[in-house]
Write a protein that holds these residues in place. Structure first.
Motif, PDB file in Angstrom:
ATOM      1  N   TRP A   1       0.825  -1.217   0.000  1.00  0.00           N
ATOM      2  CA  TRP A   1       0.000   0.000   0.000  1.00  0.00           C
ATOM      3  C   TRP A   1       0.853   1.259   0.000  1.00  0.00           C
ATOM      4  O   TRP A   1       0.438   2.308  -0.482  1.00  0.00           O
ATOM      5  CB  TRP A   1      -0.985  -0.021   1.168  1.00  0.00           C
ATOM      6  N   GLU A   2       2.101   1.125   0.531  1.00  0.00           N
ATOM      7  CA  GLU A   2       2.986   2.293   0.570  1.00  0.00           C
ATOM      8  C   GLU A   2       3.403   2.682  -0.860  1.00  0.00           C
ATOM      9  O   GLU A   2       3.338   3.847  -1.241  1.00  0.00           O
ATOM     10  CB  GLU A   2       4.204   1.943   1.421  1.00  0.00           C
TER      11      GLU A   2
ATOM     12  N   CYS B   1       1.817   1.925  -3.541  1.00  0.00           N
ATOM     13  CA  CYS B   1       0.592   2.346  -4.225  1.00  0.00           C
ATOM     14  C   CYS B   1       0.287   3.803  -3.893  1.00  0.00           C
ATOM     15  O   CYS B   1      -0.069   4.599  -4.765  1.00  0.00           O
ATOM     16  CB  CYS B   1      -0.560   1.444  -3.811  1.00  0.00           C
ATOM     17  N   GLU B   2       0.472   4.149  -2.615  1.00  0.00           N
ATOM     18  CA  GLU B   2       0.258   5.531  -2.157  1.00  0.00           C
ATOM     19  C   GLU B   2       1.193   6.473  -2.916  1.00  0.00           C
ATOM     20  O   GLU B   2       0.776   7.541  -3.375  1.00  0.00           O
ATOM     21  CB  GLU B   2       0.558   5.575  -0.647  1.00  0.00           C
ATOM     22  N   ASN B   3       2.435   6.065  -3.070  1.00  0.00           N
ATOM     23  CA  ASN B   3       3.410   6.903  -3.794  1.00  0.00           C
ATOM     24  C   ASN B   3       2.940   7.158  -5.228  1.00  0.00           C
ATOM     25  O   ASN B   3       3.046   8.264  -5.737  1.00  0.00           O
ATOM     26  CB  ASN B   3       4.788   6.229  -3.842  1.00  0.00           C
TER      27      ASN B   3
ATOM     28  N   CYS C   1      -0.193   6.955  -6.428  1.00  0.00           N
ATOM     29  CA  CYS C   1      -1.439   7.725  -6.467  1.00  0.00           C
ATOM     30  C   CYS C   1      -1.185   9.195  -6.173  1.00  0.00           C
ATOM     31  O   CYS C   1      -1.796  10.062  -6.785  1.00  0.00           O
ATOM     32  CB  CYS C   1      -2.460   7.143  -5.508  1.00  0.00           C
ATOM     33  N   GLU C   2      -0.270   9.466  -5.242  1.00  0.00           N
ATOM     34  CA  GLU C   2       0.056  10.856  -4.926  1.00  0.00           C
ATOM     35  C   GLU C   2       0.532  11.604  -6.164  1.00  0.00           C
ATOM     36  O   GLU C   2       0.082  12.694  -6.460  1.00  0.00           O
ATOM     37  CB  GLU C   2       1.183  10.900  -3.891  1.00  0.00           C
TER      38      GLU C   2
ATOM     39  N   GLN D   1      -2.290  11.951  -8.992  1.00  0.00           N
ATOM     40  CA  GLN D   1      -3.326  12.933  -8.674  1.00  0.00           C
ATOM     41  C   GLN D   1      -2.917  14.325  -9.157  1.00  0.00           C
ATOM     42  O   GLN D   1      -3.720  15.088  -9.658  1.00  0.00           O
ATOM     43  CB  GLN D   1      -3.484  12.986  -7.167  1.00  0.00           C
TER      44      GLN D   1
ATOM     45  N   TYR E   1      -9.465   8.004  -7.201  1.00  0.00           N
ATOM     46  CA  TYR E   1      -8.200   7.383  -6.818  1.00  0.00           C
ATOM     47  C   TYR E   1      -8.348   6.542  -5.569  1.00  0.00           C
ATOM     48  O   TYR E   1      -7.848   5.420  -5.491  1.00  0.00           O
ATOM     49  CB  TYR E   1      -7.133   8.448  -6.579  1.00  0.00           C
ATOM     50  N   GLN E   2      -9.050   7.135  -4.549  1.00  0.00           N
ATOM     51  CA  GLN E   2      -9.241   6.436  -3.300  1.00  0.00           C
ATOM     52  C   GLN E   2      -9.948   5.108  -3.558  1.00  0.00           C
ATOM     53  O   GLN E   2      -9.501   4.052  -3.141  1.00  0.00           O
ATOM     54  CB  GLN E   2     -10.060   7.333  -2.346  1.00  0.00           C
TER      55      GLN E   2
ATOM     56  N   LYS F   1      -7.707   2.514  -5.459  1.00  0.00           N
ATOM     57  CA  LYS F   1      -6.374   2.138  -4.978  1.00  0.00           C
ATOM     58  C   LYS F   1      -6.212   0.609  -5.003  1.00  0.00           C
ATOM     59  O   LYS F   1      -5.179   0.076  -5.370  1.00  0.00           O
ATOM     60  CB  LYS F   1      -6.172   2.659  -3.566  1.00  0.00           C
TER      61      LYS F   1
END
Ligand SMILES: Cc1cc2nc3c(=O)[nH]c(=O)nc-3n(C[C@H](O)[C@H](O)[C@H](O)COP(=O)(O)O)c2cc1C
Length: 374
Positions: free
Chosen positions: A285-286, A288-290, A292-293, A296, A307-308, A311
């Motif tokens: 998830w980390e 993935c977060e990178n 998506c950030e 966006q 996006y949320q 994910k």
């Protein structure tokens, strides 16, 4: 103008009669499209890619599309951190196969158009016309800034790409090309050999542009638009929109391709359990977060809310529509997918070494029975 029929007559796999064409996506990169720490025997080595390519050829798949990547996305998996160059990858794979189509995915701002033309044409000859370019303009800021120049603003990237393509297209047809654009200049430029296929004068071109500018660029220069489907309804609307755009604005026929993570197991429970395992329990998830950030901010094709919601989809297969179930259920879902009018799908798997043989053995015959493939 190069038409669909020129490619079809030349026997290019991307234009064969199969209603739903199939390919795999991202096998040049570590973890391919699954952002997960789940165990896998797959590695982004040349040996594994040759093995996959041979299995795809034997089962009649159409293509392999690599990811253009220069650095990983961090997180414990450093997702995609090992990433083979897509030109040398396609050249080598073309040399050891005879039917499958290979693409090189290229970040346009990183490569001089004369160099790109020469490399692409060379691979086009090595493969005897089973080759194409997947054009991307870059969106991952740290990756583009590796090259020592600031990343261009979104729409400017497509204006730059337009000049780049104008040069490449001319070099495929003429010699002594001089071009003076806002971004690019070439003087009395030559590129020989010309493309392998004398009917088309160029390899197959694809692009995943999803923004207004991106879709116009694709409609003007490419043969296929690649896009993700949120659901079948949105997929149907996207297929219609890009095809209409190409016809009305550029008088061209445009095909479409999407991408789907696939989990196929003997029982529905096994398939769903495995999906839950690699996405929810073992997902990175980390990383993935990178992703998506950055997306966006830098890409215009999705809203923050979406996006949320998606994910999970990114973890499963880089945002593609997941297809999970028994061989019969997976075949049925691919029939439904084809109902959107999409021409093909890139299927992504966590462990190609283990999952691809099962798909070929159990799902392929059902797709033939359903009339999606001959
Ligand atoms: C199937 C697919 C494959 C893509 N492959 C890459 C890639 O290899 N490298 C990359 O930087 N971007 C890749 N992208 C991102 C697109 O090039 C594009 O930037 C994105 O879809 C957003 O569209 P836009 O540029 O019009 O805003 C891909 C997108 C899709 C849908």
């Amino acid at each position: 103008m190069t038409t669909k029929d020129d490619f079809r007559e030349a026997g290019n796999p991307m234009f064969n009669d199969n209603k739903l064409k199939l390919g795999v996506f991202g096998t040049n990169c570590s973890n391919a499209c699954a952002i997960t720490l789940a165990e896998s025997t797959f590695e982004p080595t040349f040996e594994h890619n040759v093995k996959i390519a041979r299995q795809l050829e034997e089962a009649g798949w159409e293509c392999m599309v690599p990811i253009a990547r220069w650095r990983g996305f961090g997180g414990p998996s450093n997702f995609n951190g090992v990433n083979m160059d897509t030109f040398t990858w396609a050249a080598a794979l073309s040399a050891v196969t005879s039917k499958l189509q290979f693409f090189s995915t290229t970040h346009i701002p990183t490569l001089n158009p004369i160099v790109a033309t020469k490399m692409a044409t060379t691979i086009d000859h090595i493969s005897k016309g089973r080759y194409g370019l997947n054009l991307v303009t870059g969106w991952f800021t740290p990756e583009m800034e590796m090259f020592g120049v600031p990343m261009m603003e979104h729409d400017t990237r497509y204006e730059y790409a337009t000049e780049w393509m104008e040069i490449v297209e001319r070099l495929w047809k003429e010699n002594g090309v001089t071009f003076e654009g806002e971004f690019l200049r070439v003087k009395d430029a030559f590129s020989e050999p010309k493309p392998y296929n004398k009917q088309t004068n160029r390899p197959v071109m694809i692009c995943a542009g999803a923004s207004g500018k991106g879709m116009h660029f694709t409609a003007k220069f490419c043969d296929f638009n690649f896009g993700f489907m949120q659901d079948m309804e949105a997929g149907t609307a996207w297929v219609k929109k890009v095809k209409d755009l190409a016809r009305t604005e550029y008088g061209r026929e445009l095909g479409t391709f999407t991408s789907c993570p696939v989990v196929v197991r003997e029982t529905e429970k096994e398939a769903k359990d495995y999906y839950d395992y690699y996405v929810n329990q073992k997902g990175d998830w980390e990383a993935c977060e990178n992703i998506c950030e950055v997306l966006q901010v830098q890409s215009q094709n999705h809203s923050p809310e979406m996006y949320q919601k998606f994910k999970e989809r990114f973890i499963a297969g880089w945002g593609g529509f997941p297809i999970v179930g028994t061989p019969e259920q997976v075949a049925d879902k691919l029939v439904t997918l084809s109902g959107t009018g999409v021409d093909g799908a890139l299927l992504t798997m966590v462990d190609y070494n283990k999952e691809l043989p099962f798909f070929n053995e159990r799902v392929m015959p059902l797709l033939k029975q359903a009339g999606l493939r001959s």
